[in-house]
Design a protein around this motif. Structure first.
Motif, mmCIF file in Angstrom:
data_model
loop_
_atom_site.group_PDB
_atom_site.id
_atom_site.type_symbol
_atom_site.label_atom_id
_atom_site.label_comp_id
_atom_site.label_asym_id
_atom_site.label_seq_id
_atom_site.Cartn_x
_atom_site.Cartn_y
_atom_site.Cartn_z
ATOM 1 N N MET A 120 -8.355 -18.464 36.876
ATOM 2 C CA MET A 120 -7.126 -19.046 37.531
ATOM 3 C C MET A 120 -5.905 -19.676 36.641
ATOM 4 S SD MET A 120 -7.856 -18.609 40.850
ATOM 5 C CE MET A 120 -8.495 -16.875 40.182
ATOM 6 N N ASN A 121 -6.354 -19.964 35.308
ATOM 7 C CA ASN A 121 -5.409 -20.440 34.415
ATOM 8 C C ASN A 121 -4.606 -18.990 33.773
ATOM 9 O OD1 ASN A 121 -6.217 -23.115 34.480
ATOM 10 N ND2 ASN A 121 -7.426 -22.821 32.750
ATOM 11 N N THR A 122 -5.448 -17.850 33.760
ATOM 12 C CA THR A 122 -4.987 -16.709 33.348
ATOM 13 C C THR A 122 -3.740 -16.361 34.499
ATOM 14 O OG1 THR A 122 -6.802 -16.017 32.078
ATOM 15 C CG2 THR A 122 -5.063 -14.462 32.546
ATOM 16 N N VAL A 123 -4.198 -16.430 35.653
ATOM 17 C CA VAL A 123 -3.438 -16.142 36.908
ATOM 18 C C VAL A 123 -2.244 -16.761 36.857
ATOM 19 C CG1 VAL A 123 -3.223 -15.935 39.393
ATOM 20 C CG2 VAL A 123 -5.383 -15.031 38.260
ATOM 21 N N TRP A 124 -2.421 -18.218 36.778
ATOM 22 C CA TRP A 124 -0.942 -18.841 36.584
ATOM 23 C C TRP A 124 -0.002 -18.520 35.455
ATOM 24 C CZ3 TRP A 124 1.508 -22.173 39.695
ATOM 25 C CH2 TRP A 124 2.540 -23.039 38.909
ATOM 26 N N SER A 125 -0.544 -18.439 34.274
ATOM 27 C CA SER A 125 0.098 -18.039 33.096
ATOM 28 C C SER A 125 1.060 -16.808 33.223
ATOM 29 C CB SER A 125 -0.734 -18.004 31.966
ATOM 30 O OG SER A 125 -1.233 -19.319 31.729
ATOM 31 N N ARG A 126 0.169 -15.689 33.863
ATOM 32 C CA ARG A 126 0.694 -14.476 34.033
ATOM 33 C C ARG A 126 1.684 -14.486 35.270
ATOM 34 N NH1 ARG A 126 2.973 -10.104 32.004
ATOM 35 N NH2 ARG A 126 2.585 -8.281 33.201
ATOM 36 N N GLY A 127 1.357 -15.204 36.133
ATOM 37 C CA GLY A 127 2.358 -15.015 37.414
ATOM 38 C C GLY A 127 3.508 -15.753 36.981
ATOM 39 N N ILE A 128 3.723 -16.848 36.133
ATOM 40 C CA ILE A 128 5.064 -17.657 35.858
ATOM 41 C C ILE A 128 5.647 -16.641 34.861
ATOM 42 C CG2 ILE A 128 5.787 -19.438 34.521
ATOM 43 C CD1 ILE A 128 4.865 -19.932 37.378
ATOM 44 N N GLU A 129 4.780 -15.841 34.061
ATOM 45 C CA GLU A 129 5.354 -14.936 32.972
ATOM 46 C C GLU A 129 6.043 -13.802 33.631
ATOM 47 O OE1 GLU A 129 4.120 -11.826 29.485
ATOM 48 O OE2 GLU A 129 2.615 -13.141 30.419
ATOM 49 N N LEU A 130 5.715 -13.396 34.818
ATOM 50 C CA LEU A 130 6.085 -12.142 35.395
ATOM 51 C C LEU A 130 7.551 -12.580 36.197
ATOM 52 C CD1 LEU A 130 2.905 -10.542 37.570
ATOM 53 C CD2 LEU A 130 4.239 -9.531 35.653
ATOM 54 N N VAL A 131 7.429 -13.980 36.906
ATOM 55 C CA VAL A 131 8.603 -14.520 37.364
ATOM 56 C C VAL A 131 9.933 -14.826 36.421
ATOM 57 C CG1 VAL A 131 9.673 -16.432 38.759
ATOM 58 C CG2 VAL A 131 7.337 -15.491 39.186
ATOM 59 N N ARG A 132 9.214 -15.115 35.013
ATOM 60 C CA ARG A 132 10.388 -15.402 34.294
ATOM 61 C C ARG A 132 10.918 -14.125 33.565
ATOM 62 N NH1 ARG A 132 7.191 -17.692 30.977
ATOM 63 N NH2 ARG A 132 6.747 -16.053 29.499
ATOM 64 N N ASP A 133 10.162 -12.917 33.612
ATOM 65 C CA ASP A 133 10.516 -11.812 32.950
ATOM 66 C C ASP A 133 11.437 -11.131 33.853
ATOM 67 O OD1 ASP A 133 9.386 -12.301 30.471
ATOM 68 O OD2 ASP A 133 7.505 -10.789 31.065
ATOM 69 N N GLY A 191 4.564 -13.807 42.391
ATOM 70 C CA GLY A 191 4.391 -13.494 41.040
ATOM 71 C C GLY A 191 2.757 -13.911 40.903
ATOM 72 N N LEU A 192 2.359 -15.005 41.516
ATOM 73 C CA LEU A 192 1.031 -15.116 41.336
ATOM 74 C C LEU A 192 -0.071 -14.290 41.970
ATOM 75 C CD1 LEU A 192 0.945 -19.190 41.769
ATOM 76 C CD2 LEU A 192 0.833 -18.004 39.602
ATOM 77 N N ALA A 193 0.550 -13.664 43.163
ATOM 78 C CA ALA A 193 -0.343 -12.940 43.937
ATOM 79 C C ALA A 193 -0.309 -11.669 43.111
ATOM 80 C CB ALA A 193 0.449 -12.491 45.163
ATOM 81 N N VAL A 194 0.696 -10.998 42.516
ATOM 82 C CA VAL A 194 0.690 -9.757 41.626
ATOM 83 C C VAL A 194 -0.351 -10.148 40.337
ATOM 84 C CG1 VAL A 194 2.059 -8.258 40.051
ATOM 85 C CG2 VAL A 194 2.910 -9.000 42.335
ATOM 86 N N ALA A 195 -0.118 -11.264 39.866
ATOM 87 C CA ALA A 195 -1.170 -11.311 38.734
ATOM 88 C C ALA A 195 -2.447 -11.504 39.065
ATOM 89 C CB ALA A 195 -0.745 -12.684 37.949
ATOM 90 N N MET A 196 -2.741 -12.259 40.254
ATOM 91 C CA MET A 196 -4.175 -11.906 40.759
ATOM 92 C C MET A 196 -4.722 -10.735 40.979
ATOM 93 S SD MET A 196 -5.742 -14.478 43.851
ATOM 94 C CE MET A 196 -5.271 -16.001 43.022
ATOM 95 N N PHE A 197 -3.971 -9.960 41.545
ATOM 96 C CA PHE A 197 -4.349 -8.461 41.968
ATOM 97 C C PHE A 197 -4.570 -7.633 40.996
ATOM 98 C CE2 PHE A 197 -2.887 -4.185 42.824
ATOM 99 C CZ PHE A 197 -3.765 -3.734 43.906
#
Length: 272
Positions: free
Chosen positions: A1-14, A250-256
């Motif tokens: 879940m930490n990876t999902v959060w980090s990746r999701g926020i990164e997707l939103v930022r990018d 963003g989090l849903a995409v990262a989790m998927f």
């Protein structure tokens, strides 16, 4: 879940510049339209308002609420789908992402209906034995405690179906049943961690939204019930919806992506 959060926020930022435009068009503007077209909506959305008055006024406005709400829901679902598509691994253009967003709206509406049906059936199954027990034992407190398993069931159901939109937007299917079953399959191994993840986020977003909208609501109330007050209240509600919507997408995409594996495009990029 930490990876999902980090990746999701990164997707939103990018993708922030494009996401903010899509969110403004498909989340903020429909919210503003609801507040302006239904002036009493500010009172209806106020949790501190007299509930008897709210219920009476809602009965009078049920037609406009359903009409405006249905149109707003279509636009918002299209916006969420476009944001999910935009943050996917296939790097679509904005036009392609918007096309995907509108294309999955009927399937998304079908999933919402199926979710509501599953919720009602599950809630009845949970509440029925508790109600019988309350009747036999004569302990009203048991009825209140019975709400807890219903809430847990709702959050669990939301968690298990949370990847349905990414499946529609990124998984190459428009079948709502396939989207739901795929979401259940992907979330199954980590269902309790995912439940806790979405549950904590829901509580956090709700608290922040209530605080922010409450403060802005006081300002709007000082201005009376004119157009400016409605604009301020609508903007506050729309802004919280924009921010939470972008983050959740963003989090849903990262989790998927994490649970289903990298896309074909990502694998091809690795070898090119």
């Amino acid at each position: 879940m930490n990876t999902v959060w980090s990746r999701g926020i990164e997707l939103v930022r990018d993708n922030f510049q494009l996401l903010i435009v899509i969110a403004a068009m498909f989340v903020l503007l429909p919210t503003l339209a609801i507040y302006l077209l239904i002036p009493d909506f500010q009172m209806l959305a106020d949790p501190t308002a007299d509930q008897e008055v709210v219920a009476e006024r809602m009965g009078e406005l049920v037609g406009p609420l359903l009409g405006v709400g249905a149109v707003a829901a279509v636009f918002q679902f299209a916006g969420y789908g476009a944001m999910v598509a935009l943050m996917g691994g296939d790097r679509p253009t904005v036009a392609q992402a918007l096309g995907t967003g509108f294309k999955i709206v009927p399937s998304t509406l079908a999933i919402m209906i199926l979710f509501a049906i599953a919720y009602v059936i599950g809630a009845v199954i949970i509440i029925l034995p508790i109600s019988l027990l309350v009747g036999v034992a004569g302990a009203p407190a048991l009825g209140f405690i019975g709400i807890i398993p219903v809430l847990i069931f709702v959050v669990w159901l939301m968690a298990r179906m949370s990847l349905s939109m990414p499946v529609l937007a990124l998984g190459g299917t428009l079948n709502p049943i396939t989207a739901i079953t795929t979401s259940f399959r992907l979330t199954g191994p980590k269902q309790w961690q995912i439940l806790l993840f979405w549950g904590v986020l829901f509580v956090a977003f709700t608290v922040i939204s209530l605080l922010f909208n409450g403060i802005v609501g006081v300002l709007a109330a000082l201005l009376g019930t004119g157009t400016l007050a409605l604009l301020i209240a609508g903007l506050a509600n729309g802004l919280t919806g924009m921010v939470s919507g972008m983050i959740i997408c963003g989090l849903a995409v990262a989790m998927f992506t994490q649970l289903s594996g990298p896309s074909v495009a990502a694998i091809e990029d690795t070898f090119e």
